[in-house]
Design an enzyme around this catalytic site. Structure first.
Site, mmCIF file in Angstrom:
data_model
loop_
_atom_site.group_PDB
_atom_site.id
_atom_site.type_symbol
_atom_site.label_atom_id
_atom_site.label_comp_id
_atom_site.label_asym_id
_atom_site.label_seq_id
_atom_site.Cartn_x
_atom_site.Cartn_y
_atom_site.Cartn_z
ATOM 1 N N ILE A 157 35.092 -45.406 7.098
ATOM 2 C CA ILE A 157 33.713 -45.507 7.597
ATOM 3 C C ILE A 157 33.682 -45.308 9.104
ATOM 4 O O ILE A 157 32.818 -44.587 9.629
ATOM 5 C CB ILE A 157 33.085 -46.846 7.193
ATOM 6 C CG1 ILE A 157 32.936 -46.912 5.668
ATOM 7 C CG2 ILE A 157 31.719 -47.026 7.861
ATOM 8 C CD1 ILE A 157 32.448 -48.254 5.147
ATOM 9 N N ASP A 176 42.672 -49.810 16.358
ATOM 10 C CA ASP A 176 43.193 -50.105 15.028
ATOM 11 C C ASP A 176 44.718 -50.054 15.097
ATOM 12 O O ASP A 176 45.302 -48.969 15.102
ATOM 13 C CB ASP A 176 42.688 -49.121 13.971
ATOM 14 C CG ASP A 176 42.890 -49.639 12.559
ATOM 15 O OD1 ASP A 176 43.961 -50.233 12.313
ATOM 16 O OD2 ASP A 176 42.007 -49.454 11.710
ATOM 17 N N ARG A 237 31.457 -56.941 8.380
ATOM 18 C CA ARG A 237 31.382 -58.288 7.828
ATOM 19 C C ARG A 237 30.774 -59.207 8.881
ATOM 20 O O ARG A 237 31.112 -59.145 10.070
ATOM 21 C CB ARG A 237 32.769 -58.802 7.430
ATOM 22 C CG ARG A 237 33.562 -57.880 6.532
ATOM 23 C CD ARG A 237 32.867 -57.551 5.235
ATOM 24 N NE ARG A 237 32.882 -58.647 4.287
ATOM 25 C CZ ARG A 237 32.238 -58.623 3.119
ATOM 26 N NH1 ARG A 237 31.538 -57.556 2.795
ATOM 27 N NH2 ARG A 237 32.295 -59.648 2.305
ATOM 28 N N ASP A 261 23.627 -55.402 10.419
ATOM 29 C CA ASP A 261 23.259 -55.338 9.004
ATOM 30 C C ASP A 261 23.875 -56.490 8.231
ATOM 31 O O ASP A 261 23.510 -56.724 7.081
ATOM 32 C CB ASP A 261 23.716 -54.006 8.388
ATOM 33 C CG ASP A 261 23.240 -53.852 6.957
ATOM 34 O OD1 ASP A 261 22.014 -53.910 6.730
ATOM 35 O OD2 ASP A 261 24.086 -53.701 6.056
ATOM 36 N N GLU A 266 23.785 -65.416 5.121
ATOM 37 C CA GLU A 266 22.741 -64.515 4.623
ATOM 38 C C GLU A 266 22.013 -65.155 3.448
ATOM 39 O O GLU A 266 22.648 -65.842 2.636
ATOM 40 C CB GLU A 266 23.364 -63.178 4.190
ATOM 41 C CG GLU A 266 23.993 -62.406 5.324
ATOM 42 C CD GLU A 266 24.635 -61.104 4.870
ATOM 43 O OE1 GLU A 266 24.631 -60.807 3.654
ATOM 44 O OE2 GLU A 266 25.157 -60.366 5.731
ATOM 45 N N HIS A 285 21.591 -56.361 5.057
ATOM 46 C CA HIS A 285 22.845 -56.055 4.360
ATOM 47 C C HIS A 285 22.632 -54.906 3.370
ATOM 48 O O HIS A 285 23.099 -54.946 2.227
ATOM 49 C CB HIS A 285 23.383 -57.296 3.622
ATOM 50 C CG HIS A 285 24.861 -57.235 3.371
ATOM 51 N ND1 HIS A 285 25.684 -58.328 3.437
ATOM 52 C CD2 HIS A 285 25.681 -56.189 3.052
ATOM 53 C CE1 HIS A 285 26.931 -57.978 3.155
ATOM 54 N NE2 HIS A 285 26.956 -56.685 2.924
#
Length: 323
Positions: A157, A176, A237, A261, A266, A285
């Site tokens: 992504i 990363d 997340r 998002d 939540e 989300h």
């Protein structure tokens, strides 16, 4: 296959399970479904299951201990923080996710949030509706060309987000430690350490799994390390980002804006301080969602069970289990 098998679906938000049934009923599977919210409910539903499909329900160590002959646990989605991976590994049960069902949708949503934030589109729309018409509104608004997008994480992504951002003329960096240098070089992306990522990103897009190492990574200290003109986008997340620290950073002008998002809790509380800040956008989300990705998610999850029960290896095992 003559033996009757049971797949337990702990919970789901789909209109139906036709995709899964078409793939698994011919193999002898019967379905037991629930909308479980507690480990006790999950354990009661899944104790005698041969396979488990789960979306958000807690599949913790007590649940896994109660499983009698489960051979696979599949999570509808990418993150697997609702499943105890270590407990499953001890029992020899592979935990499988579905990382490839909504790469384009999430990347599109992340870029949409970036554009809406940087261009201040919701605020300008609200101004126009209130009767304010300015041809240079909500100053300052900066162009994207020549700015730097940074991604925390450099998986599928994040790479798709960077590809889209590069089309706007943005430079790209990524953090990363688990990705090789040649992968960065192939995509024209500069490898950055965590401190450099925070310091150099004009837009920071988060694409990290949630684990002990990443929880709360976007802390007060992290926001203090960023440019006051920078924006943060989170489509990964919620637990990666400290929402209270973000609200404080936005109020104090330590960063320019944020678009989320996902949140640790939540749905977001109606009186949450982030909802009172114009410079923060919150969506529900939903980055993963399109009608196409919805079908892919269900199909790809069921295919992993089918692979295991027809002698193949599941494609996306996330815990250390020999299958």
């Amino acid at each position: 296959m003559n033996k009757r098998l049971k797949v337990a679906v702990t919970d789901y938000g789909f209109p139906d399970l036709h995709q899964e049934e078409e793939l698994l009923r011919p193999l002898g599977f019967e379905f037991a479904t629930g909308q479980c919210r507690t480990p006790e409910e999950v354990a009661a539903l899944c104790a005698d299951a041969d396979a488990i499909l789960t979306q958000w329900a807690p599949v913790d160590a007590t649940v896994i201990e109660a499983l009698q002959h489960c051979r696979i646990i599949v999570r509808y989605g990418i993150g697997v923080d609702n499943v105890d991976l270590e407990a499953a590994a001890v029992r020899g049960i592979p935990v499988v996710n579905v990382p490839d069902y909504a790469v384009d949708e999430v990347a599109d949503h992340a870029i949409s949030l970036m554009l809406a934030s940087v261009r201040k589109i919701p605020q300008v729309v609200a101004d126009v509706r209130a009767g304010e018409w300015q041809i240079a509104p909500r100053r300052p608004i900066y162009g994207l060309r020549g700015r730097t997008i940074g991604t925390a994480g450099f998986g599928n992504i994040a790479r798709a987000v960077i590809q889209r951002a590069q089309a706007f003329g943005m430079d790209a960096i990524a953090y990363d430690p688990y990705v090789k240098d040649d992968v960065f070089a192939e995509r024209g992306v500069r490898r950055a350490d965590w401190a450099t990522l925070l310091a150099d990103s004009d837009v920071l897009s988060l694409h990290l799994p949630l684990n002990a190492e990443t929880r709360g990574a976007m802390s007060q200290e992290a926001f203090r390390s960023m440019k006051p003109t920078a924006y943060v986008v989170n489509t990964s997340r919620g637990g990666i980002l400290d929402a209270e620290a973000l609200a404080e950073a936005l109020r104090d002008g330590r960063i320019a804006g944020a678009a989320l998002d996902v949140l640790e809790r939540e749905p977001i509380e109606r009186d949450h301080p982030l909802l009172r800040l114009d410079q923060c956008l919150v969506t529900s989300h939903c980055a993963w969602y399109s009608e196409d990705s919805l079908l892919r998610l269900q199909q790809f999850a069921a295919l992993e069970i089918k692979r295991l029960f027809t002698g193949e290896r599941p494609r996306h095992i996330v815990n250390k289990v020999v299958v």
